[in-house]
Design a protein around this motif. Structure first.
Motif, short mmCIF file in Angstrom:
data_model
loop_
_atom_site.label_atom_id
_atom_site.label_comp_id
_atom_site.label_asym_id
_atom_site.label_seq_id
_atom_site.Cartn_x
_atom_site.Cartn_y
_atom_site.Cartn_z
N UNK A 1 0.83 -1.20 0.00
CA UNK A 1 0.00 0.00 0.00
C UNK A 1 0.87 1.26 0.00
N UNK A 2 2.09 1.11 0.48
CA UNK A 2 3.00 2.26 0.51
C UNK A 2 3.51 2.59 -0.88
N UNK A 3 3.24 1.71 -1.83
CA UNK A 3 3.75 1.92 -3.18
C UNK A 3 5.06 1.19 -3.42
N UNK A 4 5.64 0.67 -2.35
CA UNK A 4 6.90 -0.05 -2.52
C UNK A 4 6.66 -1.43 -3.12
N UNK A 5 7.70 -2.01 -3.64
CA UNK A 5 7.63 -3.37 -4.14
C UNK A 5 7.26 -4.29 -2.99
N UNK B 1 6.58 -5.39 10.90
CA UNK B 1 6.70 -4.54 9.70
C UNK B 1 5.35 -4.00 9.25
N UNK B 2 4.31 -4.80 9.40
CA UNK B 2 2.98 -4.30 9.05
C UNK B 2 2.58 -3.12 9.92
N UNK B 3 2.99 -3.14 11.17
CA UNK B 3 2.70 -2.00 12.05
C UNK B 3 3.52 -0.79 11.65
N UNK B 4 4.74 -1.04 11.24
CA UNK B 4 5.61 0.07 10.81
C UNK B 4 5.03 0.78 9.59
N UNK B 5 4.28 0.03 8.78
CA UNK B 5 3.74 0.62 7.56
C UNK B 5 2.22 0.77 7.63
N UNK B 6 1.71 0.80 8.84
CA UNK B 6 0.24 0.86 9.02
C UNK B 6 -0.35 2.16 8.49
N UNK C 1 -0.12 3.59 5.83
CA UNK C 1 -0.52 3.58 4.43
C UNK C 1 -1.87 2.90 4.20
N UNK C 2 -2.38 2.28 5.25
CA UNK C 2 -3.63 1.52 5.07
C UNK C 2 -4.86 2.40 5.30
N UNK C 3 -6.00 1.97 4.75
CA UNK C 3 -7.25 2.71 5.00
C UNK C 3 -7.54 2.74 6.51
N UNK C 4 -8.22 3.81 6.93
CA UNK C 4 -8.40 4.04 8.35
C UNK C 4 -9.06 2.88 9.11
N UNK C 5 -10.09 2.29 8.48
CA UNK C 5 -10.79 1.25 9.24
C UNK C 5 -9.89 0.02 9.43
N UNK C 6 -9.00 -0.23 8.47
CA UNK C 6 -8.06 -1.34 8.63
C UNK C 6 -7.03 -1.02 9.71
N UNK C 7 -6.62 0.24 9.74
CA UNK C 7 -5.64 0.66 10.74
C UNK C 7 -6.11 0.31 12.14
N UNK C 8 -7.35 0.68 12.41
CA UNK C 8 -7.87 0.49 13.75
C UNK C 8 -7.97 -1.00 14.11
#
Ligand code: MN
Length: 599
Positions: free
Chosen positions: A39-43, A148-153, A155-162
């Motif tokens: 979601x961050x746009x990275x590979x 790592x998913x938390x480090x890049x959280x 970039x995710x849609x808000x409802x997924x973040x929560x």
């Protein structure tokens, strides 16, 4: 080659073939994820790479690191576990498969649950996590993945973040804590905190900005003074530093202390690392000699480690200028364990240089099992494919709403229904497991999604006692037969306890149904024949019955039972005119036991 991969390969613990394996896994995973993007746009490959780096830094072996690089291939690409096995062998494919399986455990807030139910739900999810992971390394890969998913959280849609943050806080942080990984636990909590409680988080940040700075300053100025006192006493200091309390754990503590910062003494704690346990106690003595300790705040986690194995001496003292300060004293190994827990054991057992910390506490079963597991590491046994047996005899089953029930192995839909609600248990008619009809005696399996089909009215069957595995279900079934006012149930009264109400004779007052203990002892002599040849009603013995006066049934004649309203089953001769004219639905089959009737 990406710099992070280079960093992993430069780790001195990896030999040539280790590096080759890791490199191969990297390029294989990269190709498999192809054009996928985060979601961050990275590979996409950056994600498993970061997670793998995390594990290599903690000291894990090449197999685990390689499996981590491949951890999303089966879930997110067209590759199968078979493909991985063919390319990398059984062990790596086993680990990747384990991570893929764990992906289905997902925390979502359940509505309509009270606090206790929600706590149970979360605790079941945690247990399930362990039960479903076949190897401790699967869990560690999963933790690295989550990190790592938390480090890049962001970039995710808000409802997924929560949702993800909540899952991290409720499931992953406690698991890290249980594995003794204090550092990771704190990181998980602090990463999740702002997503779940944004207002509280910014309030706290505002409050502590200057407080942390002041306290750190103070600690830096005080350190040399304490150091000097210890050195004068002949204590060699390995290291001395200050640690800042993690935000979330500080916030939790504030909640317990009226949000009053003056009651929190460990905003900044001083840590003294010493070469051995003896010096730890000596240092504590020296410090108490100069600075008065606050009573009740001296904690000896060296002789009494925390359940997760944490060891340290804690004391809170009136320090320089009367300031209250927490001091933590421990050895380097204890410190390493406090930060990295099971990972520290891993690294030690591999390098063989340092010894893991001894843990010896009583706790719930699975912590004991974790301890045994750690013991195995200590003895230096082969470390691969260690089964996690914490919940070997438990299974975890989902409700259609995603709630988890923790049941013993061999449990049936009846157990499951009773675990949800007593009334649901009583009214169960059938069950579906994973959308397929299954019999009531079906043995549930880990991860089954079970739906209970219920009837309008409660209608437990006595046969259920033969198929249920939980004490809870057994108890509820028995008490239904005992307590239900319906006369039909009287026949089952006491059968549950295989008691003998059957001595009730015509004309004799019936004992209190709820107090079987008061019943009279079996009389022998004259009545013995009848007592011995107690009729079987519907094939069951031990039921409450009486012999009808009208036809005087004797053990040599054919009989039938009539369900009375409140006096159990009345036994008549089949030829009795009363029973012939009785309401059919109340008639039960009855016969004398074969041996007796032959006499
Ligand atoms: Mn992942």
């Amino acid at each position: 080659m990406p710099p992070l991969l280079e960093k992993i390969l430069q780790n001195p613990k990896f030999k040539k073939q280790d590096s080759a394996l890791i490199e191969r896994a990297y390029f294989f995973a990269k190709a498999a994820h192809g054009g996928q993007k985060r979601m961050s746009g990275e590979e996409y490959i950056t994600h498993p790479l970061h997670a793998a780096y995390f594990l290599s830094e903690l000291g894990f072996d090449a197999i685990t690191v390689a499996a981590c690089l491949l951890h999303d291939t089966v879930e997110d690409t067209s590759l199968t576990a078979k493909n991985i096995e063919k390319e990398f062998g059984k062990e790596i494919s086993f680990l990747v498969d384990g991570v893929t399986k764990l992906a289905k455990i997902e925390y979502s807030e359940k509505h309509g649950l009270d606090q206790k139910q929600n706590a149970n739900h979360i605790s079941s999810l945690k247990k399930m996590f362990f039960a479903m992971a076949d190897d401790i390394r699967v869990i560690l890969i999963k933790l690295a993945d989550r990190y790592h998913n938390m480090e890049t959280l962001k970039y995710l849609p808000q409802e997924d973040q929560k949702r993800i943050a909540k899952e991290t806080l409720e499931i992953y942080a406690p698991i890290a804590a249980r594995l003794g990984m204090g550092y990771l636990k704190g990181q998980f909590e602090d990463m999740a905190f702002p997503y779940i409680y944004p207002a509280e988080y910014s309030w706290l940040i505002k409050q502590i900005k200057t407080k942390y700075a002041d306290n750190l300053n103070y600690a830096e100025r005080t350190k040399p003074l304490i150091k000097r006192k210890l050195q004068d006493a002949g204590i060699e200091i390995t290291e001395m530093n200050s640690r800042i309390k993690h935000y979330y754990s500080l916030y939790q503590k504030l909640l317990r202390y009226d949000m009053d910062f003056n009651k929190i003494f460990d905003l900044v704690a001083m840590r003294i690392i010493l070469p051995d346990i003896k010096s730890c106690y000596e240092a504590l003595g020296v410090i108490h000699n100069f600075y008065k300790p606050l009573p009740g705040l001296i904690k000896d986690y060296i002789s009494l480690p925390k359940p997760n194995g944490y060891q340290s001496l804690h004391t809170t003292i009136f320090c320089e200028k009367g300031k209250i300060v927490e001091i933590q004293i421990r050895t380097a190994e204890m410190h390493e364990y406090a930060e990295n827990g099971i990972a520290a054991h891993w690294a030690y057992s591999e390098s063989g240089k340092k010894k893991p910390v001894k843990t010896d506490t009583k706790d719930i079963q699975w912590v004991t099992q974790l301890k045994n597991f750690l013991k195995e590491i200590k003895t230096g046994e082969e470390f691969s494919n260690l089964k996690i047996d914490f919940f070997k005899n438990r299974i975890f089953v989902f409700t259609p709403k995603g709630e988890v029930k923790d049941l013993p192995e061999g449990a049936t839909p009846v157990d499951f229904a009773y675990a949800i609600h007593t009334d649901l248990g009583h009214a169960i008619l059938g069950a579906k497991a994973n959308n397929k009809m299954v019999p009531l005696h079906y043995e549930l399996r880990n991860g089954d999604m079970v739906e209970i089909l219920k009837g309008k009215n409660p209608k437990p069957s006595f046969d259920w006692l033969k198929i249920v595995k939980t004490a809870e279900a057994r108890k509820k079934i028995k008490s239904w037969f005992r307590d239900s006012p319906s006369p039909q149930n009287l026949q089952f009264v006491e059968l549950a306890n295989s008691a003998v109400l059957s001595q009730a004779r015509p004309g004799q007052a019936l004992p209190g149904i709820k107090k079987p203990a008061q019943r009279k002892p079996i009389s022998i002599s004259k009545n013995s024949i009848r007592t011995l040849s107690e009729p079987l009603i519907q094939g069951q013995s031990g039921l409450l019955y009486k012999l009808a006066k009208c036809c005087n049934p004797t053990p040599d004649k054919k009989i039938r039972g009539y369900m009375t309203v409140n006096r159990g089953v009345s036994i008549h001769l089949t030829s009795c005119s009363n029973i012939k004219s009785a309401q059919e639905t109340r008639i039960l089959s009855a016969h004398w036991p074969i041996e007796k009737s032959e006499k």
